[in-house]
Design a protein around this motif. Structure first.
Motif, PDB file in Angstrom:
ATOM      1  N   ASN A 159       0.839  -1.190   0.000  1.00  0.00           N
ATOM      2  CA  ASN A 159       0.000   0.000   0.000  1.00  0.00           C
ATOM      3  C   ASN A 159       0.879   1.247   0.000  1.00  0.00           C
ATOM      4  O   ASN A 159       1.488   1.572   1.016  1.00  0.00           O
ATOM      5  CB  ASN A 159      -0.928   0.001   1.217  1.00  0.00           C
ATOM      6  N   TRP A 160       0.933   1.918  -1.155  1.00  0.00           N
ATOM      7  CA  TRP A 160       1.795   3.083  -1.292  1.00  0.00           C
ATOM      8  C   TRP A 160       1.405   3.882  -2.526  1.00  0.00           C
ATOM      9  O   TRP A 160       0.670   3.410  -3.394  1.00  0.00           O
ATOM     10  CB  TRP A 160       3.270   2.691  -1.353  1.00  0.00           C
ATOM     11  N   ILE A 161       1.930   5.095  -2.591  1.00  0.00           N
ATOM     12  CA  ILE A 161       1.724   5.995  -3.723  1.00  0.00           C
ATOM     13  C   ILE A 161       3.080   6.595  -4.070  1.00  0.00           C
ATOM     14  O   ILE A 161       3.791   7.078  -3.176  1.00  0.00           O
ATOM     15  CB  ILE A 161       0.760   7.140  -3.359  1.00  0.00           C
ATOM     16  N   LYS A 162       3.440   6.560  -5.329  1.00  0.00           N
ATOM     17  CA  LYS A 162       4.615   7.324  -5.761  1.00  0.00           C
ATOM     18  C   LYS A 162       4.147   8.310  -6.825  1.00  0.00           C
ATOM     19  O   LYS A 162       3.294   8.004  -7.668  1.00  0.00           O
ATOM     20  CB  LYS A 162       5.734   6.422  -6.286  1.00  0.00           C
ATOM     21  N   ALA A 163       4.690   9.513  -6.773  1.00  0.00           N
ATOM     22  CA  ALA A 163       4.259  10.564  -7.698  1.00  0.00           C
ATOM     23  C   ALA A 163       5.439  11.472  -8.000  1.00  0.00           C
ATOM     24  O   ALA A 163       6.238  11.777  -7.109  1.00  0.00           O
ATOM     25  CB  ALA A 163       3.123  11.382  -7.083  1.00  0.00           C
ATOM     26  N   GLY A 164       5.542  11.872  -9.252  1.00  0.00           N
ATOM     27  CA  GLY A 164       6.638  12.749  -9.648  1.00  0.00           C
ATOM     28  C   GLY A 164       6.812  12.755 -11.143  1.00  0.00           C
ATOM     29  O   GLY A 164       5.838  12.767 -11.896  1.00  0.00           O
ATOM     30  N   VAL A 165       8.069  12.720 -11.569  1.00  0.00           N
ATOM     31  CA  VAL A 165       8.404  12.747 -12.988  1.00  0.00           C
ATOM     32  C   VAL A 165       9.127  11.455 -13.342  1.00  0.00           C
ATOM     33  O   VAL A 165       9.982  10.980 -12.589  1.00  0.00           O
ATOM     34  CB  VAL A 165       9.280  13.967 -13.330  1.00  0.00           C
ATOM     35  N   GLU A 166       8.754  10.893 -14.496  1.00  0.00           N
ATOM     36  CA  GLU A 166       9.345   9.647 -14.974  1.00  0.00           C
ATOM     37  C   GLU A 166       9.600   9.753 -16.466  1.00  0.00           C
ATOM     38  O   GLU A 166       8.790  10.315 -17.211  1.00  0.00           O
ATOM     39  CB  GLU A 166       8.402   8.480 -14.675  1.00  0.00           C
ATOM     40  N   MET A 167      10.722   9.202 -16.911  1.00  0.00           N
ATOM     41  CA  MET A 167      11.071   9.214 -18.328  1.00  0.00           C
ATOM     42  C   MET A 167      10.387   8.037 -19.013  1.00  0.00           C
ATOM     43  O   MET A 167      10.697   6.878 -18.735  1.00  0.00           O
ATOM     44  CB  MET A 167      12.591   9.119 -18.491  1.00  0.00           C
ATOM     45  N   THR A 168       9.415   8.327 -19.875  1.00  0.00           N
ATOM     46  CA  THR A 168       8.668   7.293 -20.573  1.00  0.00           C
ATOM     47  C   THR A 168       8.275   7.801 -21.957  1.00  0.00           C
ATOM     48  O   THR A 168       7.961   8.982 -22.114  1.00  0.00           O
ATOM     49  CB  THR A 168       7.384   6.913 -19.787  1.00  0.00           C
ATOM     50  N   ASP A 169       8.277   6.919 -22.943  1.00  0.00           N
ATOM     51  CA  ASP A 169       7.885   7.280 -24.311  1.00  0.00           C
ATOM     52  C   ASP A 169       8.699   8.456 -24.838  1.00  0.00           C
ATOM     53  O   ASP A 169       8.195   9.313 -25.568  1.00  0.00           O
ATOM     54  CB  ASP A 169       6.387   7.602 -24.385  1.00  0.00           C
ATOM     55  N   GLY A 170       9.968   8.510 -24.437  1.00  0.00           N
ATOM     56  CA  GLY A 170      10.885   9.493 -24.979  1.00  0.00           C
ATOM     57  C   GLY A 170      10.792  10.890 -24.416  1.00  0.00           C
ATOM     58  O   GLY A 170      11.428  11.809 -24.926  1.00  0.00           O
ATOM     59  N   ALA A 171       9.999  11.074 -23.338  1.00  0.00           N
ATOM     60  CA  ALA A 171       9.838  12.415 -22.765  1.00  0.00           C
ATOM     61  C   ALA A 171       9.568  12.311 -21.270  1.00  0.00           C
ATOM     62  O   ALA A 171       9.055  11.292 -20.792  1.00  0.00           O
ATOM     63  CB  ALA A 171       8.676  13.140 -23.440  1.00  0.00           C
ATOM     64  N   PRO A 172       9.892  13.365 -20.511  1.00  0.00           N
ATOM     65  CA  PRO A 172       9.488  13.371 -19.102  1.00  0.00           C
ATOM     66  C   PRO A 172       7.961  13.367 -18.998  1.00  0.00           C
ATOM     67  O   PRO A 172       7.278  14.056 -19.754  1.00  0.00           O
ATOM     68  CB  PRO A 172      10.069  14.686 -18.562  1.00  0.00           C
ATOM     69  N   GLN A 173       7.461  12.591 -18.048  1.00  0.00           N
ATOM     70  CA  GLN A 173       6.022  12.501 -17.804  1.00  0.00           C
ATOM     71  C   GLN A 173       5.774  12.795 -16.329  1.00  0.00           C
ATOM     72  O   GLN A 173       6.488  12.297 -15.461  1.00  0.00           O
ATOM     73  CB  GLN A 173       5.513  11.082 -18.099  1.00  0.00           C
ATOM     74  N   VAL A 174       4.748  13.595 -16.029  1.00  0.00           N
ATOM     75  CA  VAL A 174       4.326  13.765 -14.652  1.00  0.00           C
ATOM     76  C   VAL A 174       3.214  12.757 -14.400  1.00  0.00           C
ATOM     77  O   VAL A 174       2.334  12.571 -15.245  1.00  0.00           O
ATOM     78  CB  VAL A 174       3.873  15.215 -14.357  1.00  0.00           C
ATOM     79  N   GLY A 175       3.282  12.092 -13.266  1.00  0.00           N
ATOM     80  CA  GLY A 175       2.274  11.066 -13.028  1.00  0.00           C
ATOM     81  C   GLY A 175       2.358  10.481 -11.650  1.00  0.00           C
ATOM     82  O   GLY A 175       3.098  10.958 -10.785  1.00  0.00           O
ATOM     83  N   ALA A 176       1.575   9.428 -11.454  1.00  0.00           N
ATOM     84  CA  ALA A 176       1.502   8.775 -10.153  1.00  0.00           C
ATOM     85  C   ALA A 176       1.168   7.306 -10.329  1.00  0.00           C
ATOM     86  O   ALA A 176       0.473   6.913 -11.276  1.00  0.00           O
ATOM     87  CB  ALA A 176       0.443   9.447  -9.278  1.00  0.00           C
ATOM     88  N   VAL A 177       1.658   6.509  -9.403  1.00  0.00           N
ATOM     89  CA  VAL A 177       1.283   5.103  -9.269  1.00  0.00           C
ATOM     90  C   VAL A 177       0.662   4.942  -7.896  1.00  0.00           C
ATOM     91  O   VAL A 177       1.298   5.239  -6.880  1.00  0.00           O
ATOM     92  CB  VAL A 177       2.502   4.171  -9.410  1.00  0.00           C
ATOM     93  N   ALA A 178      -0.587   4.513  -7.851  1.00  0.00           N
ATOM     94  CA  ALA A 178      -1.270   4.230  -6.587  1.00  0.00           C
ATOM     95  C   ALA A 178      -1.402   2.717  -6.466  1.00  0.00           C
ATOM     96  O   ALA A 178      -1.899   2.054  -7.379  1.00  0.00           O
ATOM     97  CB  ALA A 178      -2.640   4.888  -6.554  1.00  0.00           C
TER      98      ALA A 178
END
Length: 198
Positions: A91-110
């Motif tokens: 049980n956790w949440i991570k949120a921030g910036v991740e390099m995906t599909d060739g560009a920085p992405q802002v997002g979250a994993v719940a």
């Protein structure tokens, strides 16, 4: 959305979950270097469980928030940094910036037993300081993010048991390599945001 009464923590106020390969203080900033193939993920789509990302955690009590600012040169798939909110390994949440599909992405994993993932491209954030705030209020965590002093973007609203003991703080990992360097410039706690919408 201004944050009233927040205050900065010393890096020594947090406890490492999975210490990184290297840390160094540079004035008031903390530079973290990741170990090889580190991540937080549970099962969904990929079929594996990973719980070896690096996170510097402090208590996140009900009605409080944590805010982290960082700079990183993401150049490898899945390089990531931001805030981790954690009750346990399932049980956790991570949120921030991740390099995906060739560009920085802002997002979250719940994650509640299994992980989900949402993201949006932010190529204009590359090379700029990013701040992520996670506010715990009632039965939820609200995550906001921004680059520099731009307006906050709401990233995620996700459940969290009001009775759960939780911790939170800066995190980073590099699922496809070793040696991602992240410069954390701020680690602060304060009261949760007073309302969902600014």
């Amino acid at each position: 959305m201004p944050w009233q009464d927040g205050y900065a923590l010393d890096w020594s106020d947090g406890t490492w979950l999975n210490p990184p390969a290297h840390t160094a203080t540079d004035g008031a900033e903390l530079v973290v270097t990741t170990r090889d193939s580190t991540d937080f993920w549970r099962t969904t789509s990929y079929g594996f469980v990973r719980d070896d990302g690096h996170a510097l955690l402090t208590e996140l009590s009900a009605g409080s928030a944590v805010e982290v600012t960082f700079l990183a040169d993401f150049d490898t798939l899945y390089d990531q940094a931001g805030v981790l909110v954690r009750t346990d390994e399932e049980n956790w949440i991570k949120a921030g910036v991740e390099m995906t599909d060739g560009a920085p992405q802002v997002g979250a994993v719940a994650t509640r037993g299994v992980s989900d993932w949402s993201m949006a491209p932010v190529p204009e954030w590359a090379g700029r300081p990013v701040t992520v705030r996670a506010s715990r209020s009632g039965d939820a965590v609200t995550v906001r993010a921004r680059a520099d002093g731009e307006p906050w973007r709401m990233i995620r609203l996700t459940p969290l048991d009001p009775a759960a003991k939780a911790s939170a703080g800066p995190y980073c990992c590099s699922p496809q390599r070793a040696g991602l360097r992240v410069r954390f410039t701020r680690f602060a706690v304060g009261p949760a945001d007073r309302r969902l919408h600014g």
